[in-house]
Design a protein around this motif. Structure first.
Motif, PDB file in Angstrom:
ATOM      1  N   UNK A 388       0.869  -1.181   0.000  1.00 57.30           N
ATOM      2  CA  UNK A 388       0.000   0.000   0.000  1.00 57.30           C
ATOM      3  C   UNK A 388       0.903   1.227   0.000  1.00 57.30           C
ATOM      4  N   UNK A 389       0.622   2.186  -0.878  1.00 56.17           N
ATOM      5  CA  UNK A 389       1.475   3.360  -1.056  1.00 56.17           C
ATOM      6  C   UNK A 389       0.676   4.651  -0.924  1.00 56.17           C
ATOM      7  N   UNK A 390       1.318   5.659  -0.348  1.00 58.24           N
ATOM      8  CA  UNK A 390       0.893   7.049  -0.487  1.00 58.24           C
ATOM      9  C   UNK A 390       1.981   7.726  -1.312  1.00 58.24           C
ATOM     10  N   UNK A 391       1.726   7.940  -2.597  1.00 56.54           N
ATOM     11  CA  UNK A 391       2.745   8.497  -3.488  1.00 56.54           C
ATOM     12  C   UNK A 391       2.772  10.021  -3.471  1.00 56.54           C
ATOM     13  N   UNK A 392       1.933  10.633  -2.659  1.00 60.94           N
ATOM     14  CA  UNK A 392       1.872  12.091  -2.609  1.00 60.94           C
ATOM     15  C   UNK A 392       3.079  12.703  -1.912  1.00 60.94           C
ATOM     16  N   UNK A 393       3.170  14.012  -2.016  1.00 60.80           N
ATOM     17  CA  UNK A 393       4.275  14.742  -1.378  1.00 60.80           C
ATOM     18  C   UNK A 393       3.810  15.580  -0.197  1.00 60.80           C
ATOM     19  N   UNK A 394       2.510  15.559   0.084  1.00 61.12           N
ATOM     20  CA  UNK A 394       1.987  16.273   1.255  1.00 61.12           C
ATOM     21  C   UNK A 394       0.709  15.593   1.717  1.00 61.12           C
ATOM     22  N   UNK A 395       0.493  15.594   3.020  1.00 57.39           N
ATOM     23  CA  UNK A 395      -0.748  15.071   3.580  1.00 57.39           C
ATOM     24  C   UNK A 395      -0.748  13.569   3.774  1.00 57.39           C
ATOM     25  N   UNK A 396      -1.174  13.137   4.987  1.00 60.62           N
ATOM     26  CA  UNK A 396      -1.352  11.714   5.231  1.00 60.62           C
ATOM     27  C   UNK A 396      -2.530  11.188   4.423  1.00 60.62           C
ATOM     28  N   UNK A 397      -2.488   9.906   4.110  1.00 62.10           N
ATOM     29  CA  UNK A 397      -3.570   9.264   3.370  1.00 62.10           C
ATOM     30  C   UNK A 397      -3.884   7.923   4.022  1.00 62.10           C
ATOM     31  N   UNK A 398      -5.171   7.621   4.152  1.00 65.18           N
ATOM     32  CA  UNK A 398      -5.600   6.305   4.610  1.00 65.18           C
ATOM     33  C   UNK A 398      -5.857   5.443   3.384  1.00 65.18           C
ATOM     34  N   UNK A 399      -5.078   4.383   3.255  1.00 64.73           N
ATOM     35  CA  UNK A 399      -5.153   3.508   2.085  1.00 64.73           C
ATOM     36  C   UNK A 399      -5.736   2.174   2.540  1.00 64.73           C
ATOM     37  N   UNK A 400      -6.738   1.707   1.813  1.00 61.51           N
ATOM     38  CA  UNK A 400      -7.454   0.491   2.217  1.00 61.51           C
ATOM     39  C   UNK A 400      -7.596  -0.454   1.035  1.00 61.51           C
ATOM     40  N   UNK A 401      -7.738  -1.746   1.365  1.00 59.97           N
ATOM     41  CA  UNK A 401      -7.984  -2.747   0.335  1.00 59.97           C
ATOM     42  C   UNK A 401      -8.816  -3.864   0.939  1.00 59.97           C
ATOM     43  N   UNK A 402      -9.771  -4.371   0.184  1.00 51.75           N
ATOM     44  CA  UNK A 402     -10.546  -5.535   0.586  1.00 51.75           C
ATOM     45  C   UNK A 402      -9.793  -6.796   0.197  1.00 51.75           C
ATOM     46  N   UNK A 403      -9.890  -7.811   1.028  1.00 51.99           N
ATOM     47  CA  UNK A 403      -9.235  -9.065   0.672  1.00 51.99           C
ATOM     48  C   UNK A 403      -9.767  -9.610  -0.640  1.00 51.99           C
ATOM     49  N   UNK A 404     -11.044  -9.361  -0.945  1.00 49.78           N
ATOM     50  CA  UNK A 404     -11.597  -9.851  -2.215  1.00 49.78           C
ATOM     51  C   UNK A 404     -10.891  -9.208  -3.403  1.00 49.78           C
ATOM     52  N   UNK A 405     -10.413  -7.963  -3.267  1.00 46.53           N
ATOM     53  CA  UNK A 405      -9.632  -7.331  -4.329  1.00 46.53           C
ATOM     54  C   UNK A 405      -8.269  -7.997  -4.472  1.00 46.53           C
ATOM     55  N   UNK A 406      -7.736  -8.458  -3.344  1.00 45.31           N
ATOM     56  CA  UNK A 406      -6.437  -9.124  -3.355  1.00 45.31           C
ATOM     57  C   UNK A 406      -6.542 -10.502  -3.994  1.00 45.31           C
ATOM     58  N   UNK A 407      -7.657 -11.214  -3.735  1.00 47.98           N
ATOM     59  CA  UNK A 407      -7.828 -12.514  -4.358  1.00 47.98           C
ATOM     60  C   UNK A 407      -8.372 -13.593  -3.460  1.00 47.98           C
ATOM     61  N   UNK A 408      -8.839 -13.239  -2.265  1.00 46.85           N
ATOM     62  CA  UNK A 408      -9.426 -14.240  -1.382  1.00 46.85           C
ATOM     63  C   UNK A 408     -10.464 -13.541  -0.500  1.00 46.85           C
ATOM     64  N   UNK A 409     -11.179 -14.327   0.261  1.00 47.20           N
ATOM     65  CA  UNK A 409     -12.143 -13.759   1.201  1.00 47.20           C
ATOM     66  C   UNK A 409     -11.945 -14.415   2.562  1.00 47.20           C
ATOM     67  N   UNK A 410     -12.472 -13.770   3.585  1.00 48.47           N
ATOM     68  CA  UNK A 410     -12.329 -14.306   4.934  1.00 48.47           C
ATOM     69  C   UNK A 410     -11.257 -13.575   5.713  1.00 48.47           C
ATOM     70  N   UNK A 411     -10.455 -14.323   6.447  1.00 50.69           N
ATOM     71  CA  UNK A 411      -9.459 -13.728   7.329  1.00 50.69           C
ATOM     72  C   UNK A 411      -8.056 -14.125   6.894  1.00 50.69           C
ATOM     73  N   UNK A 412      -7.092 -13.284   7.284  1.00 49.60           N
ATOM     74  CA  UNK A 412      -5.694 -13.562   6.964  1.00 49.60           C
ATOM     75  C   UNK A 412      -4.820 -13.135   8.126  1.00 49.60           C
ATOM     76  N   UNK A 413      -3.762 -13.908   8.364  1.00 47.90           N
ATOM     77  CA  UNK A 413      -2.719 -13.504   9.303  1.00 47.90           C
ATOM     78  C   UNK A 413      -1.788 -12.551   8.577  1.00 47.90           C
ATOM     79  N   UNK A 414      -1.540 -11.390   9.177  1.00 48.02           N
ATOM     80  CA  UNK A 414      -0.794 -10.321   8.519  1.00 48.02           C
ATOM     81  C   UNK A 414       0.561 -10.126   9.193  1.00 48.02           C
ATOM     82  N   UNK A 415       1.609  -9.990   8.373  1.00 46.64           N
ATOM     83  CA  UNK A 415       2.946  -9.656   8.859  1.00 46.64           C
ATOM     84  C   UNK A 415       3.456  -8.440   8.108  1.00 46.64           C
TER      85      UNK A 415
END
Length: 577
Positions: A388-415
Motif C-alpha cells: 500500500x502506497x501514499x505516493x503524494x508529497x503532502x498530507x497523510x492518506x488512509x489507504x485500504x484494500x478488501x481481501x476480495x480485491x487481493x484474491x481471497x475472502x475471509x481472514x488472513x494472518x498479517x505480517x
C-alpha cells in the motif's frame, strides 16, 4: 458482444486445437528466453548512477570490495557492472582493435578488462559489461577484417544510417542481410566471454534494433559462456513479446537519474527525484504481464545507499525498494557502496524484502486512486504480498484494500515485511494511514475456511484468446475471451494444502441465447462432462457455476474446455473454497 474468431482452418486444425496443442502461456509467463539465465531478477551494482562518465579500474575494484565488506554480497547482490565510458575515442568515434571492436581506454583500465573481471570473480562476484548496437565508423574507415572470416567491416556496414550512441557516437547500422554481419557480433561476444563477462547490457536499443538484439542473443548463446542479457532503455511495450523471447531483462523507461547534481553533466548528488521514482508505477503496471522467470521488467537502478542525499527521503526510499521488489525488477544499486549509511544498509539487507523481489512473481496494481495505490501478488505457497502506497508529497492518506480485491475472502494472518512484526489476524479488509511517500508492505496468509480467487487473465488459455475489458462487472484486470470453437479452453493452477474435496465456483458470462457447455477436468480427469453454461442475458451479467472437485495436496491443474462450435463463455475467474 463476444467477438467471433477463427481458431484454425480445416479438420487438422480443429483436431490440434481439441488436443490442446495451441496453448497460450499465462500472461505473466509470456514466452521467455530459454537461455537458462536470470531465473530470478539480477541483484548487484552498476557504475552509471554514481561513477557516471568517469569509471576506472580502481573505482570498480573499490565498489566490488565494498559490496563484499558491507555484507550485501551475502544477501544476494553479486553483479558488479561496468557501464559506458570505458572506451577510447578519437575525432572519428570509437578507437577499434584489429577486428573492428571497441578498444578499452588503457589510461582508465591499465590492467585490461579481463584482469578486472578476474579480480571481481576472486571476490565471489560476477562481472557485467556494456555495448551498443552497430559497428564503429573507424572500423569501416579502416575496413578492418571480421575475425575468422574473409569479410570486412565495409561488407556489413550501412553507412547511410547512424546508430544511437551516448559516448563516442559515430556508430553505423549493421546490415544483417549481408554475410559476415552475424560473424562480427559473434567475434565481439567471444571476446567478452574470454574476458569473463557474466552480464551484458546493450544500450540505445529501439524497435529498429531488433535485428541487433537477435544477433547478440545468438552470439551470446554461442560464446561458450553463460551471459545474462539486458536491454536498455525505454523499450517499446508493443515489442514486449520480442524482448522477452530474446533477453533476460529490458528497461521499461528512460533513466531514473535526474541529472540534477552539481557536477559535470548533472553528476553527483542528488542522483534522482521522487518524480522519477513515481513515474515507474504506471510502467510497472503496464508491463506486469511480461515479467517472469527468465525475463524481467527493469525499472532501472535502485538509488538506495547514501541516505537523503540521493534525493529521496527515508520513506520514499523504502517505497522505492518496495515497488522494485513487488515488480520483480532487477535490484541493481546505483549508489556509492563505499559510503553506505546504516539506515540504507538496513533497507538493502532486509531479507523479507529481498524475498519478495526474488519470488519470481510480478505484482499487479489493484487500486489506483492517486496518491493511493495498492499492489498485490500471490506467491507459490499461497500467501499474498500486498503493498500500500501514499505516493503524494503532502498530507497523510488512509489507504485500504478488501481481501476480495487481493484474491481471497475471509481472514488472513498479517505480517509487516519492513518491520517483521505481526499484525494479527485481519478479517475482510486491511487499512493503514501513511505519511507522504510512505509504504506498508505486508504478507497476508489466508486462514482456514477462506476462499481463494484465481483470475482467468492469469491462467493459461488456447491461442487466439484475448484478455478483454469491454464488458463491465468482471473482477481483477479483465476476462478471457476464447475463440468460438470446440476445444477452446482456459486452464488454472490451483493450490491446496491437503488432499481433499473442494468447492469450486466458475464465474462466467454468456450474452447469447445458446448454451456454451464445457468439460471441467482436474489433473487431466474430466469431473463434469458437458457442464451447462447457459445464457446469462447479457455479456455484462456474470453468473456462477459451482461444483465440488477432488484436489491433491499441492498444485492442481483445473481446465474448462468448450465442447461445441459455440466455444466457451467469457471467463472471469474461479473461486476455490
Amino acid at each position: 458482444m463476444k467477438r467471433l474468431r477463427t481458431l484454425l482452418t480445416g479438420a487438422l486444425g480443429l483436431a490440434l486445437a481439441t488436443a490442446g496443442f495451441l496453448m497460450a502461456p499465462p500472461q505473466q509467463e509470456a514466452a521467455a528466453s530459454d537461455n537458462g539465465l536470470s531465473v530470478r531478477p539480477a541483484m548487484g551494482w552498476s557504475s552509471w548512477s554514481f561513477v557516471r562518465r568517469w569509471p576506472t579500474e580502481a573505482k570498480m575494484k573499490a565498489q566490488a570490495d565494498a559490496l563484499v565488506s558491507s555484507g550485501l554480497k551475502d544477501h544476494g547482490y553479486v553483479y558488479i557492472n561496468l557501464d559506458d565510458f570505458y572506451q577510447k575515442c578519437d575525432s572519428n568515434g570509437f578507437v577499434v582493435d584489429q577486428y573492428g571492436r571497441w578498444a578499452v581506454d588503457e589510461a582508465k583500465f591499465p590492467s585490461g578488462i579481463k584482469a578486472l573481471a578476474d579480480y571481481i570473480h576472486s571476490k565471489g562476484l560476477k562481472f557485467g559489461f556494456y555495448v551498443t548496437p552497430g559497428i564503429a565508423k573507424n572500423a569501416v574507415t579502416r575496413n578492418t577484417p571480421i575475425e575468422g572470416t574473409s569479410y570486412r567491416a565495409k561488407d556489413i556496414a550501412d553507412t547511410s544510417r547512424q546508430e544511437k550512441n551516448y559516448n563516442c557516437k559515430n556508430m553505423y547500422y549493421i546490415d544483417y542481410s549481408k554475410p559476415g554481419s552475424q560473424e562480427f557480433v559473434n567475434s565481439w561476444a567471444r571476446q567478452f566471454a574470454s574476458w569473463g563477462v557474466d552480464y551484458l547490457k546493450i544500450d540505445g536499443v529501439g524497435s529498429h534494433d531488433i535485428p541487433d538484439v537477435r544477433a547478440w542473443d545468438k552470439a551470446l548463446r554461442a560464446s561458450g559462456r553463460p551471459i545474462n542479457y539486458a536491454l536498455s532503455n525505454n523499450l517499446a511495450i508493443a515489442d514486449a513479446p520480442t524482448w522477452r523471447q530474446l533477453a533476460n531483462s529490458w528497461r521499461t523507461q528512460g533513466d531514473v537519474e535526474c541529472y540534477c547534481g552539481s557536477g559535470p553533466n548533472g553528476s553527483g548528488f542528488p542522483l534522482t527525484t521522487w518524480d522519477k521514482v513515481t513515474s515507474r508505477f504506471t510502467s510497472a503496471a503496464n508491463w506486469q504481464q511480461y515479467a517472469g522467470p527468465g525475463g524481467w521488467n527493469d525499472l532501472d537502478s535502485l538509488e538506495i545507499g547514501n541516505g537523503d542525499q540521493v534525493g529521496l527521503t527515508a520513506d520514499q526510499r523504502r517505497s522505492h525498494m518496495t515497488l522494485w521488489a513487488m515488480a520483480a525488477s532487477p535490484l541493481l544499486l546505483g549508489t556509492d557502496l563505499t559510503a553506505l549509511t546504516a539506515t540504507d544498509k538496513a533497507m538493502l539487507t532486509n531479507d523479507r524484502l529481498i524475498a519478495v523481489n526474488q519470488d519470481g512473481v510480478a505484482a499487479k496494481r489493484i487500486v489506483n486512486s492517486s496518491p493511493k495505490q495498492v499492489w498485490s501478488k500471490r506467491e507459490a505457497g499461497g500467501d499474498y504480498i500486498v503493498a500500500l502506497f501514499n505516493t503524494g508529497t503532502s498530507g497523510n492518506q488512509t489507504v485500504s484494500v478488501n481481501w476480495s480485491q487481493v484474491g481471497f475472502s475471509g481472514a488472513a494472518a498479517v505480517t509487516d515485511l519492513w518491520s517483521g512484526q505481526s499484525g494479527g489476524t485481519v478479517n475482510g479488509s486491511y487499512s493503514v494511514t501513511l505519511r507522504p511517500g510512505e509504504t506498508r508492505l505486508i504478507r497476508a496468509t489466508p486462514q482456514s475456511g477462506t476462499t481463494v480467487r484465481y483470475e482467468a487473465e492469469n491462467a493459461s488459455y488456447i491461442a487466439g484468446s484475448t484478455v478483454d475489458t469491454d464488458h463491465g462487472g468482471f473482477s481483477g484486470t479483465g476476462f478471457v475471451n476464447t475463440p468460438n470453437a470446440a476445444g477452446a479452453y482456459v486452464e488454472w493452477t490451483v493450490e491446496s494444502a491437503t488432499a481433499r474435496d473442494a468447492a469450486l465456483t466458475i464465474r462466467y458470462a454468456n450474452g447469447t441465447t445458446a448454451g456454451r457447455p464445457m468439460d471441467v477436468s482436474v489433473n487431466g480427469t474430466v469431473v463434469s462432462a458437458g457442464r451447462a453454461f447457459n445464457g446469462t442475458g447479457a455479456w455484462t451479467t456474470w453468473a456462477d457455476s459451482s461444483l465440488t472437485v477432488p484436489l491433491k495436496a499441492g498444485a492442481n491443474t483445473v481446465r474448462v474446455t468448450a465442447t461445441t462450435a459455440n466455444g466457451a463463455p467469457n471467463l472471469d475467474c474461479i473461486d476455490r473454497g
